[in-house]
Design an enzyme around this catalytic site. Structure first.
Site: not given
Length: 445
Positions: A287, A308, A422
């Site tokens: 961010e 793995h 948003k």
């Protein structure tokens, strides 16, 4: 007090010492810019001297509020998203018994989290789990209107009030919010909730050492005084401009690697308790630096587990990555591998060794293999998973993030891109005030 250590010697196959040293003047200048508060985002620098500004009176108040919840609650739900939950989650997970959720200790409330997603099943199952339990709420939001935590708080507040009554519920709800403004501040004043303030000058991803993180950590039973002491020690060490400053070295090294084409940084741990520390770190750097079409992509793996799964790609995939490895020197417990007469698993060669020695050799062997495979790594050593060292590590990464962002040439303290989703979500949900956006986006569907 011991300190975390940073070693960047194993990046020198990808960049030279001269490449790193060439960026140290920029790192020095970036730190001075932070200290003078005359750079981009300078109104969000309240975290910089936060550890030394955090006095005992505030810590005592947080501790007392935490004790009140600990005495009255079996479960405390912390509601928040992003920086409003990741820091607390990271510290609690790092310090907790790995199997604490299954031990049902009556003297220690469970600390659960909500408002970090919009999962309907998650919220249903959380509410179902809380039925018949004595629970409390820590709600964290500057505005009180952020969608994810606001939904969770509306649901849990309603459930708590129906279970024990509005007056008693008010005693079990603590709000961490703005000093004067916002829906949550208004509600807290009207209902008489205990409150703590989120300073305007401290952004969410830098807020773990404020009541945002300290209150849930204290409720979980951990020592916030020592956590802050660790951060204070690191603040004093890292706010002095110097070519030996480990935050400057880390910031300069990662930017030198970025300039050399290493576009992804993988934070690697070899202790499963550090998984959520990686999640906190990803938000902090993602961010802060991901803007203006720039920035190192932050990823994280848990080794040896992910050797793995991701190990093959890291070893032999595209050479655009580097690693920052977190290594914990001292473990809290001792487990020795026994000998076995049949030796069918072939492990007698390590019989008598501690499990941690095997883990350390897995770490060292992997680091050597990855460096040989042209994956440079920065090595950060943590003395042990205790509050003081986590306080150091948090502050180290925070100040290094500010330095690194300024070297990169971005404002590390804003997040304009976060608002895009948003606006679309509000338009799709036909939120009042978004009529034009709703009409426009529906034409695109």
């Amino acid at each position: 007090m011991d300190f975390i250590k940073v070693n960047n010697q194993h990046v020198l196959g990808a960049v030279t010492a001269a490449d790193v040293n060439a960026l140290m003047p920029k790192a020095n200048a970036a730190l001075e810019t932070l200290k003078k508060a005359d750079g981009a985002g300078n109104d969000f620098l309240g975290w910089l001297d936060l550890p030394t500004r955090t006095d005992k009176a505030l810590l005592d108040e947080i501790h007392a509020a935490a004790q009140s919840l600990r005495k009255s609650c079996e479960v405390v739900v912390t509601i928040g998203i992003g920086g409003s939950y990741l820091g607390a989650k990271a510290v609690i997970e790092a310090l907790s018994d790995s199997f604490a959720p299954y031990r049902h200790r009556a003297d220690n409330p469970e600390v659960l989290f909500a408002g970090q997603n919009i999962g309907e099943d998650y919220l249903y199952e959380l509410q179902d789990y809380l039925k018949g339990k004595q629970f409390g709420i820590i709600v964290i939001s500057k505005s009180g209107t952020t969608t994810e935590p606001a939904i969770a708080f509306r649901l849990l507040k309603d459930q708590l009030e129906k279970a024990i009554g509005k007056g008693e519920a008010a005693k079990r709800i603590i709000a961490v919010t703005d000093a004067k403004r916002g829906a949550l501040r208004q509600l807290a004043t009207e209902e008489g909730y205990k409150t703590f303030v989120i300073e305007d000058s401290v952004g969410g991803r830098f807020s773990v050492l404020t009541p945002v993180g300290l209150l849930p950590i204290a409720v979980a039973g951990y020592d916030i005084y020592t956590l802050i002491e660790g951060a204070q020690a690191m603040q004093k060490a890292l706010t002095v401009t110097s070519d030996d400053n480990i935050a400057e070295i880390y910031a300069a090294t990662r930017n030198a690697l970025y300039n050399a084409g290493k576009k992804t940084e993988i934070l690697v741990n070899y202790n499963p308790k550090l998984h959520y520390f990686g999640e906190w770190w990803k938000q902090l750097y993602g961010e802060s630096e991901g803007k203006d079409h720039k920035g190192i992509f932050p990823a994280a793996v848990d080794n040896s587990t992910d050797l793995h799964s991701m190990g093959q790609w890291i070893q032999e995939g595209e050479r655009t990555i580097f690693e920052t490895v977190l290594s914990v020197e001292k473990q809290q417990h001792k487990v020795v591998i026994p000998s076995d007469a049949a030796n069918l698993d072939g492990l007698n060669y390590i019989a008598g060794k501690r499990v941690d020695e095997v883990n350390k050799m897995a770490e060292l062997g992997t680091r050597i293999a990855h460096v040989d495979g042209q994956v440079p790594n920065i090595h950060i050593t943590i003395p042990e998973l205790r509050e003081q060292y986590l306080g150091q590590l948090i502050y180290f990464f925070e100040i290094a993030c500010g330095i690194s962002g300024y070297i990169l040439g971005v404002n590390p303290f804003n997040q304009p891109g976060v608002e895009a989703y948003k606006k679309n979500m509000f338009a799709l949900l036909a939120k009042p005030g978004y009529e034009a956006e709703t009409e426009a986006i529906r034409k695109r569907l």
